[in-house]
Motif scaffolding. Structure first.
Motif, PDB file in Angstrom:
ATOM      1  N   VAL A 298     -26.143  61.493  76.097  1.00 52.96           N
ATOM      2  CA  VAL A 298     -24.983  61.785  75.252  1.00 52.96           C
ATOM      3  C   VAL A 298     -23.681  61.590  76.034  1.00 52.96           C
ATOM      4  CG1 VAL A 298     -23.792  63.612  73.994  1.00 52.96           C
ATOM      5  CG2 VAL A 298     -26.231  63.295  73.696  1.00 52.96           C
ATOM      6  N   LEU A 299     -23.643  62.011  77.295  1.00 52.99           N
ATOM      7  CA  LEU A 299     -22.450  61.802  78.115  1.00 52.99           C
ATOM      8  C   LEU A 299     -22.165  60.321  78.323  1.00 52.99           C
ATOM      9  CD1 LEU A 299     -22.870  64.601  80.820  1.00 52.99           C
ATOM     10  CD2 LEU A 299     -21.366  64.594  78.808  1.00 52.99           C
ATOM     11  N   VAL A 300     -23.226  59.533  78.544  1.00 50.86           N
ATOM     12  CA  VAL A 300     -23.042  58.084  78.690  1.00 50.86           C
ATOM     13  C   VAL A 300     -22.505  57.477  77.404  1.00 50.86           C
ATOM     14  CG1 VAL A 300     -24.265  55.904  79.064  1.00 50.86           C
ATOM     15  CG2 VAL A 300     -24.767  57.873  80.502  1.00 50.86           C
ATOM     16  N   LEU A 301     -22.972  57.967  76.263  1.00 52.10           N
ATOM     17  CA  LEU A 301     -22.489  57.455  74.976  1.00 52.10           C
ATOM     18  C   LEU A 301     -20.989  57.718  74.819  1.00 52.10           C
ATOM     19  CD1 LEU A 301     -22.970  56.279  72.134  1.00 52.10           C
ATOM     20  CD2 LEU A 301     -23.554  58.605  71.397  1.00 52.10           C
ATOM     21  N   PHE A 302     -20.562  58.931  75.105  1.00 48.61           N
ATOM     22  CA  PHE A 302     -19.136  59.252  74.967  1.00 48.61           C
ATOM     23  C   PHE A 302     -18.303  58.446  75.955  1.00 48.61           C
ATOM     24  CE2 PHE A 302     -20.441  63.461  73.070  1.00 48.61           C
ATOM     25  CZ  PHE A 302     -19.964  63.151  71.804  1.00 48.61           C
ATOM     26  N   ALA A 303     -18.792  58.313  77.170  1.00 45.21           N
ATOM     27  CA  ALA A 303     -18.024  57.551  78.173  1.00 45.21           C
ATOM     28  C   ALA A 303     -17.930  56.078  77.794  1.00 45.21           C
ATOM     29  CB  ALA A 303     -18.670  57.718  79.547  1.00 45.21           C
TER      30      ALA A 303
ATOM     31  N   ALA B 132     -17.408  42.605  77.625  1.00 41.25           N
ATOM     32  CA  ALA B 132     -17.243  44.057  77.585  1.00 41.25           C
ATOM     33  C   ALA B 132     -18.001  44.659  76.399  1.00 41.25           C
ATOM     34  CB  ALA B 132     -15.752  44.410  77.514  1.00 41.25           C
ATOM     35  N   LEU B 133     -17.968  43.935  75.267  1.00 42.13           N
ATOM     36  CA  LEU B 133     -18.717  44.419  74.100  1.00 42.13           C
ATOM     37  C   LEU B 133     -20.215  44.393  74.353  1.00 42.13           C
ATOM     38  CD1 LEU B 133     -18.808  45.340  71.159  1.00 42.13           C
ATOM     39  CD2 LEU B 133     -18.748  42.913  70.481  1.00 42.13           C
ATOM     40  N   GLY B 134     -20.696  43.319  74.995  1.00 41.26           N
ATOM     41  CA  GLY B 134     -22.131  43.258  75.280  1.00 41.26           C
ATOM     42  C   GLY B 134     -22.566  44.329  76.264  1.00 41.26           C
ATOM     43  N   LEU B 135     -21.735  44.610  77.287  1.00 39.34           N
ATOM     44  CA  LEU B 135     -22.078  45.657  78.247  1.00 39.34           C
ATOM     45  C   LEU B 135     -22.108  47.029  77.590  1.00 39.34           C
ATOM     46  CD1 LEU B 135     -22.604  46.505  81.170  1.00 39.34           C
ATOM     47  CD2 LEU B 135     -20.103  46.614  81.502  1.00 39.34           C
TER      48      LEU B 135
ATOM     49  N   VAL C 172     -25.344  51.620  75.454  1.00 39.39           N
ATOM     50  CA  VAL C 172     -25.670  52.511  74.337  1.00 39.39           C
ATOM     51  C   VAL C 172     -27.139  52.361  73.940  1.00 39.39           C
ATOM     52  CG1 VAL C 172     -25.214  52.974  71.885  1.00 39.39           C
ATOM     53  CG2 VAL C 172     -23.311  52.600  73.462  1.00 39.39           C
ATOM     54  N   PHE C 173     -27.664  51.125  73.980  1.00 38.60           N
ATOM     55  CA  PHE C 173     -29.048  50.911  73.539  1.00 38.60           C
ATOM     56  C   PHE C 173     -30.049  51.446  74.558  1.00 38.60           C
ATOM     57  CE2 PHE C 173     -32.891  48.291  73.338  1.00 38.60           C
ATOM     58  CZ  PHE C 173     -33.272  48.519  72.030  1.00 38.60           C
ATOM     59  N   PHE C 174     -29.863  51.096  75.828  1.00 39.74           N
ATOM     60  CA  PHE C 174     -30.869  51.437  76.828  1.00 39.74           C
ATOM     61  C   PHE C 174     -30.716  52.857  77.379  1.00 39.74           C
ATOM     62  CE2 PHE C 174     -30.938  46.762  77.047  1.00 39.74           C
ATOM     63  CZ  PHE C 174     -32.302  46.550  76.917  1.00 39.74           C
ATOM     64  N   VAL C 175     -29.507  53.356  77.453  1.00 39.84           N
ATOM     65  CA  VAL C 175     -29.279  54.659  78.080  1.00 39.84           C
ATOM     66  C   VAL C 175     -29.206  55.779  77.055  1.00 39.84           C
ATOM     67  CG1 VAL C 175     -27.784  55.948  79.661  1.00 39.84           C
ATOM     68  CG2 VAL C 175     -28.069  53.488  79.947  1.00 39.84           C
TER      69      VAL C 175
ATOM     70  N   LEU D 202     -29.886  55.248  73.087  1.00 40.34           N
ATOM     71  CA  LEU D 202     -30.749  55.142  71.910  1.00 40.34           C
ATOM     72  C   LEU D 202     -32.227  55.249  72.278  1.00 40.34           C
ATOM     73  CD1 LEU D 202     -30.951  54.721  68.878  1.00 40.34           C
ATOM     74  CD2 LEU D 202     -30.951  52.247  69.290  1.00 40.34           C
ATOM     75  N   LEU D 203     -32.672  54.506  73.302  1.00 35.04           N
ATOM     76  CA  LEU D 203     -34.088  54.548  73.670  1.00 35.04           C
ATOM     77  C   LEU D 203     -34.534  55.941  74.144  1.00 35.04           C
ATOM     78  CD1 LEU D 203     -34.796  51.115  75.413  1.00 35.04           C
ATOM     79  CD2 LEU D 203     -35.386  51.868  73.114  1.00 35.04           C
ATOM     80  N   PRO D 204     -33.779  56.634  75.006  1.00 37.19           N
ATOM     81  CA  PRO D 204     -34.193  57.999  75.352  1.00 37.19           C
ATOM     82  C   PRO D 204     -34.221  58.942  74.152  1.00 37.19           C
ATOM     83  CG  PRO D 204     -32.670  57.174  76.987  1.00 37.19           C
ATOM     84  CD  PRO D 204     -32.672  56.181  75.866  1.00 37.19           C
ATOM     85  N   PHE D 205     -33.310  58.751  73.221  1.00 33.80           N
ATOM     86  CA  PHE D 205     -33.316  59.609  72.034  1.00 33.80           C
ATOM     87  C   PHE D 205     -34.557  59.357  71.174  1.00 33.80           C
ATOM     88  CE2 PHE D 205     -32.136  60.267  67.555  1.00 33.80           C
ATOM     89  CZ  PHE D 205     -31.909  61.639  67.592  1.00 33.80           C
ATOM     90  N   LEU D 206     -34.947  58.081  70.998  1.00 34.76           N
ATOM     91  CA  LEU D 206     -36.155  57.776  70.235  1.00 34.76           C
ATOM     92  C   LEU D 206     -37.407  58.271  70.950  1.00 34.76           C
ATOM     93  CD1 LEU D 206     -35.347  54.155  68.961  1.00 34.76           C
ATOM     94  CD2 LEU D 206     -35.187  56.319  67.699  1.00 34.76           C
ATOM     95  N   ALA D 207     -37.410  58.158  72.281  1.00 33.31           N
ATOM     96  CA  ALA D 207     -38.550  58.676  73.030  1.00 33.31           C
ATOM     97  C   ALA D 207     -38.665  60.187  72.894  1.00 33.31           C
ATOM     98  CB  ALA D 207     -38.432  58.276  74.497  1.00 33.31           C
ATOM     99  N   TRP D 208     -37.542  60.869  72.873  1.00 38.71           N
ATOM    100  CA  TRP D 208     -37.561  62.322  72.695  1.00 38.71           C
ATOM    101  C   TRP D 208     -38.063  62.700  71.298  1.00 38.71           C
ATOM    102  CZ3 TRP D 208     -34.514  65.476  69.437  1.00 38.71           C
ATOM    103  CH2 TRP D 208     -34.639  66.853  69.681  1.00 38.71           C
ATOM    104  N   LEU D 209     -37.678  61.935  70.287  1.00 36.21           N
ATOM    105  CA  LEU D 209     -38.169  62.195  68.935  1.00 36.21           C
ATOM    106  C   LEU D 209     -39.665  61.941  68.814  1.00 36.21           C
ATOM    107  CD1 LEU D 209     -35.415  60.738  66.552  1.00 36.21           C
ATOM    108  CD2 LEU D 209     -35.901  63.137  67.059  1.00 36.21           C
ATOM    109  N   GLY D 210     -40.174  60.928  69.512  1.00 32.89           N
ATOM    110  CA  GLY D 210     -41.597  60.613  69.431  1.00 32.89           C
ATOM    111  C   GLY D 210     -42.482  61.499  70.271  1.00 32.89           C
ATOM    112  N   HIS D 211     -41.887  62.327  71.118  1.00 32.03           N
ATOM    113  CA  HIS D 211     -42.656  63.227  71.985  1.00 32.03           C
ATOM    114  C   HIS D 211     -42.733  64.582  71.288  1.00 32.03           C
ATOM    115  CE1 HIS D 211     -43.536  64.076  76.504  1.00 32.03           C
ATOM    116  NE2 HIS D 211     -44.515  64.455  75.705  1.00 32.03           N
ATOM    117  N   ARG D 212     -43.937  64.927  70.810  1.00 27.14           N
ATOM    118  CA  ARG D 212     -44.074  66.141  69.995  1.00 27.14           C
ATOM    119  C   ARG D 212     -45.388  66.833  70.321  1.00 27.14           C
ATOM    120  NH1 ARG D 212     -43.842  65.201  63.665  1.00 27.14           N
ATOM    121  NH2 ARG D 212     -45.740  64.071  64.200  1.00 27.14           N
ATOM    122  N   TYR D 213     -45.335  68.158  70.302  1.00 30.74           N
ATOM    123  CA  TYR D 213     -46.513  68.991  70.531  1.00 30.74           C
ATOM    124  C   TYR D 213     -46.766  69.834  69.286  1.00 30.74           C
ATOM    125  CZ  TYR D 213     -45.410  67.840  75.380  1.00 30.74           C
ATOM    126  OH  TYR D 213     -45.122  67.163  76.539  1.00 30.74           O
TER     127      TYR D 213
END
Length: 245
Positions: A111-116, A137-140, A145-148, A150-161
């Protein structure tokens, strides 16, 4: 006529067999009572009424309990075989007791990386002299946003007990899904491990041991002590005090 009668009697004796011998003092031609199939046989054995062993099973309590025949004559047909089977007892349905994911603290850096990234691109985007620099700059920013984020957020959603009344289910993965089930009846030990940072957020790693070759770790679950106590009550293996930080 006398000769024909003798021939008829001879033919009858051949077909029906010799007539039973009358007991002394009985009238000629009187029939004798049928003899038992063998000496000392119980009623219903060896006389053709039931098959061998059917009579003994009626009076044998262990056989009655083993085969579910109930009373002496209940559930038996004319041949001595059971005609009714007691249905299986209905089992209790499986209910969900707990659903949780790893602590949301792991999303702090994404989330901090997204805001920055959004702030930096909003300030520097479109201000470069060359057009390719603006597109770079747009591609960077998009890659960050995608790798740092979005992907961790999707991984967190898919990790469930999930904890049910019968088993513990662990799911993880995005494209390649992994699932691990551990039945509560196989659990031999429940342990809780927490770092100082996890203790500050009341989270921790709950380790479920179900044998020498099977261990399920619930990583960084919130309210870890409550989860460990719940699993200890379900498996009748409370977490020892030495395993509770």
């Amino acid at each position: 006529m006398a000769r024909r009668t003798d021939e008829t009697d001879s033919f009858t004796s051949v077909v029906r067999g010799p007539s039973p011998v009358s007991a002394p003092g009985s009238a000629p031609g009187a029939s004798q009572p049928p003899r038992a199939g063998r000496r000392g046989a119980k009623p219903g054995q060896g006389d053709g009424t039931y098959p061998p062993g059917a009579g003994s099973s009626r009076s044998d309590p262990s056989a009655t309990e083993r085969f579910g025949w109930g009373a002496a004559n209940a559930g038996l047909d004319a041949a001595g075989y059971t005609t009714s089977v007691e249905p299986l007892r209905p089992t209790a349905p499986e209910t969900i007791l707990l659903r949780t994911r790893p602590h949301a603290r792991r999303l702090t850096i994404p989330v901090l990386v997204l805001f920055a990234t959004v702030t930096a691109f909003g300030y520097f985007g479109g201000r470069f002299a060359e057009e390719w620099q603006n597109w770079g700059a747009l591609g960077l920013a998009s890659a960050l946003v995608f790798f740092v984020t979005l992907l961790p957020f999707l991984a967190w959603l898919g990790h469930r007990y999930t904890v049910t009344s019968r088993r513990i289910i662990a799911r993880r993965g995005i494209l390649v899904r992994q699932r691990q089930d551990v039945y509560l009846a196989r659990v031999t030990d429940v342990r809780l491990r927490r770092t100082p940072l996890q203790a500050a957020f009341a989270s921790g790693d709950v380790r479920v041991i179900a044998g020498p070759d099977l261990t399920l770790v619930l990583h960084d679950v919130p309210s870890a002590r409550l989860v460990a106590d719940l699993l200890g009550d379900l498996t009748e293996h409370p977490t020892p005090a030495s395993h509770l930080p």
